[in-house]
Design a protein around this motif. Sequence first.
Motif, mmCIF file in Angstrom:
data_model
loop_
_atom_site.group_PDB
_atom_site.id
_atom_site.type_symbol
_atom_site.label_atom_id
_atom_site.label_comp_id
_atom_site.label_asym_id
_atom_site.label_seq_id
_atom_site.Cartn_x
_atom_site.Cartn_y
_atom_site.Cartn_z
ATOM 1 N N THR A 142 42.919 28.126 47.386
ATOM 2 C CA THR A 142 43.983 27.038 46.319
ATOM 3 C C THR A 142 44.604 27.990 45.576
ATOM 4 O OG1 THR A 142 42.443 25.831 45.406
ATOM 5 C CG2 THR A 142 43.409 24.511 46.645
ATOM 6 N N CYS A 143 43.046 29.214 45.877
ATOM 7 C CA CYS A 143 43.543 30.520 44.553
ATOM 8 C C CYS A 143 45.003 31.774 45.233
ATOM 9 C CB CYS A 143 42.467 31.058 43.971
ATOM 10 S SG CYS A 143 41.923 33.009 42.737
ATOM 11 N N LYS A 144 45.731 32.062 44.336
ATOM 12 C CA LYS A 144 46.492 32.289 44.484
ATOM 13 C C LYS A 144 46.451 33.935 44.353
ATOM 14 C CE LYS A 144 49.153 29.470 45.933
ATOM 15 N NZ LYS A 144 49.091 28.994 47.507
ATOM 16 N N LEU A 145 45.352 34.406 43.249
ATOM 17 C CA LEU A 145 45.161 35.183 43.450
ATOM 18 C C LEU A 145 44.331 36.194 44.392
ATOM 19 C CD1 LEU A 145 44.462 37.278 40.754
ATOM 20 C CD2 LEU A 145 42.256 36.717 40.419
ATOM 21 N N ASP A 146 44.114 35.497 45.242
ATOM 22 C CA ASP A 146 42.950 36.193 46.696
ATOM 23 C C ASP A 146 44.133 36.418 47.668
ATOM 24 O OD1 ASP A 146 43.577 33.756 47.284
ATOM 25 O OD2 ASP A 146 41.559 33.651 48.005
ATOM 26 N N ASP A 147 44.908 35.670 47.464
ATOM 27 C CA ASP A 147 46.503 36.151 48.739
ATOM 28 C C ASP A 147 47.256 37.218 48.095
ATOM 29 O OD1 ASP A 147 45.550 33.587 49.334
ATOM 30 O OD2 ASP A 147 48.363 32.124 48.259
ATOM 31 N N GLU A 148 47.446 37.431 47.159
ATOM 32 C CA GLU A 148 47.958 39.338 46.172
ATOM 33 C C GLU A 148 47.055 39.948 46.573
ATOM 34 O OE1 GLU A 148 49.079 39.533 42.392
ATOM 35 O OE2 GLU A 148 50.217 37.738 42.125
ATOM 36 N N GLN A 149 45.240 39.950 46.617
ATOM 37 C CA GLN A 149 45.023 41.068 47.055
ATOM 38 C C GLN A 149 45.506 41.243 48.422
ATOM 39 O OE1 GLN A 149 42.391 42.959 46.238
ATOM 40 N NE2 GLN A 149 41.240 43.600 48.595
ATOM 41 N N TRP A 150 45.216 40.060 49.108
ATOM 42 C CA TRP A 150 45.024 40.524 50.378
ATOM 43 C C TRP A 150 46.578 40.840 51.416
ATOM 44 C CZ3 TRP A 150 41.087 42.634 52.533
ATOM 45 C CH2 TRP A 150 39.963 42.553 52.299
ATOM 46 N N LEU A 151 47.182 40.810 50.532
ATOM 47 C CA LEU A 151 49.188 40.381 50.801
ATOM 48 C C LEU A 151 49.000 42.684 50.528
ATOM 49 C CD1 LEU A 151 51.761 40.155 52.123
ATOM 50 C CD2 LEU A 151 52.377 39.264 49.742
ATOM 51 N N ALA A 152 48.793 42.588 49.631
ATOM 52 C CA ALA A 152 48.441 43.840 48.765
ATOM 53 C C ALA A 152 48.009 45.313 50.175
ATOM 54 C CB ALA A 152 48.060 44.202 47.634
ATOM 55 N N TYR A 153 47.184 44.478 50.413
ATOM 56 C CA TYR A 153 46.275 45.580 51.725
ATOM 57 C C TYR A 153 46.629 45.442 52.614
ATOM 58 C CZ TYR A 153 43.120 47.150 55.311
ATOM 59 O OH TYR A 153 42.740 47.674 56.599
ATOM 60 N N PHE A 192 35.844 45.377 43.511
ATOM 61 C CA PHE A 192 36.917 46.734 43.637
ATOM 62 C C PHE A 192 38.197 46.214 43.052
ATOM 63 C CE2 PHE A 192 33.605 48.746 45.641
ATOM 64 C CZ PHE A 192 33.005 49.852 44.413
ATOM 65 N N ARG A 193 38.864 45.337 44.695
ATOM 66 C CA ARG A 193 40.048 44.357 44.679
ATOM 67 C C ARG A 193 41.149 45.745 44.337
ATOM 68 N NH1 ARG A 193 42.150 39.959 43.967
ATOM 69 N NH2 ARG A 193 43.503 40.108 42.627
ATOM 70 N N GLY A 194 40.708 47.686 45.326
ATOM 71 C CA GLY A 194 41.156 48.533 45.380
ATOM 72 C C GLY A 194 42.922 48.172 45.820
ATOM 73 N N ALA A 195 43.128 46.860 46.573
ATOM 74 C CA ALA A 195 44.298 46.839 47.260
ATOM 75 C C ALA A 195 45.799 46.673 46.077
ATOM 76 C CB ALA A 195 44.465 45.959 48.689
ATOM 77 N N SER A 196 44.570 45.521 45.496
ATOM 78 C CA SER A 196 45.829 44.984 44.301
ATOM 79 C C SER A 196 46.151 45.986 43.284
ATOM 80 C CB SER A 196 44.817 43.256 43.540
ATOM 81 O OG SER A 196 44.752 43.079 44.761
ATOM 82 N N PHE A 197 44.892 47.105 42.627
ATOM 83 C CA PHE A 197 45.103 47.393 42.064
ATOM 84 C C PHE A 197 45.707 49.164 42.156
ATOM 85 C CE2 PHE A 197 44.394 52.179 40.323
ATOM 86 C CZ PHE A 197 44.287 51.853 38.983
ATOM 87 N N ILE A 198 46.333 49.393 43.849
ATOM 88 C CA ILE A 198 47.535 50.051 43.825
ATOM 89 C C ILE A 198 48.080 49.638 43.753
ATOM 90 C CG2 ILE A 198 48.091 51.428 46.173
ATOM 91 C CD1 ILE A 198 45.785 52.419 44.656
ATOM 92 N N TYR A 199 48.325 48.488 44.382
ATOM 93 C CA TYR A 199 49.889 47.916 44.516
ATOM 94 C C TYR A 199 50.624 47.524 43.441
ATOM 95 C CZ TYR A 199 53.815 44.323 45.288
ATOM 96 O OH TYR A 199 55.272 44.722 45.795
ATOM 97 N N ASP A 200 50.039 46.875 42.157
ATOM 98 C CA ASP A 200 50.192 46.712 40.613
ATOM 99 C C ASP A 200 50.930 48.404 40.383
ATOM 100 O OD1 ASP A 200 50.292 44.183 40.980
ATOM 101 O OD2 ASP A 200 48.188 43.909 39.756
ATOM 102 N N LYS A 201 49.480 49.530 40.408
ATOM 103 C CA LYS A 201 50.283 50.751 39.869
ATOM 104 C C LYS A 201 50.767 51.562 40.413
ATOM 105 C CE LYS A 201 47.792 49.770 36.562
ATOM 106 N NZ LYS A 201 48.016 49.111 35.107
ATOM 107 N N LEU A 202 51.025 51.596 42.187
ATOM 108 C CA LEU A 202 51.787 53.005 42.023
ATOM 109 C C LEU A 202 53.420 51.962 43.502
ATOM 110 C CD1 LEU A 202 49.199 54.542 43.631
ATOM 111 C CD2 LEU A 202 50.643 54.983 42.662
#
Length: 135
Positions: free
Chosen positions: A35-46, A86-96
């Motif tokens: 039910t958490c949307k934060l993990d959806d963002e991480q994996w879609l960004a990945y 690390f949640r690097g995928a979310s970081f890269i998506y947000d920052k780049l």
Amino acid sequence: MGKTWALMTHLHALAGPTLTLIYPLYASICAMESTCKLDDEQWLAYWIIYSFITLFEMAAENVLYWIPLWYEAKLLFVAWLVLPQFRGASFIYDKLVREQLLKHGVRLHDHHGHGRHGHGADHGPHVLKAEHGVH
């Protein structure tokens, strides 16, 4: 030494697909079922970033062949993208990625009025529109 080298070669061959595809596939399914949307963002960004990496590798295949340790560097980068601490995928998506979309006048439109971090049950399509008069 021969058996050790063979074991290392097999582990190396398994590490790539496991890290780049199998674990992200499993985690993406888990994210879709949670039910958490934060993990959806991480994996879609990945998957967005992994697609960029794959396209880059396809375009630069002849050059990358000559770069020592390219594959190992890619695996370390992908590990940073996928590991939950690390949640690097979310970081890269947000920052780049997102910053470049905004910089070049591409707005993200949500037809359901939920905004970027919306929590509506409907996961309808998002439409990219250029602000330069092209719709």
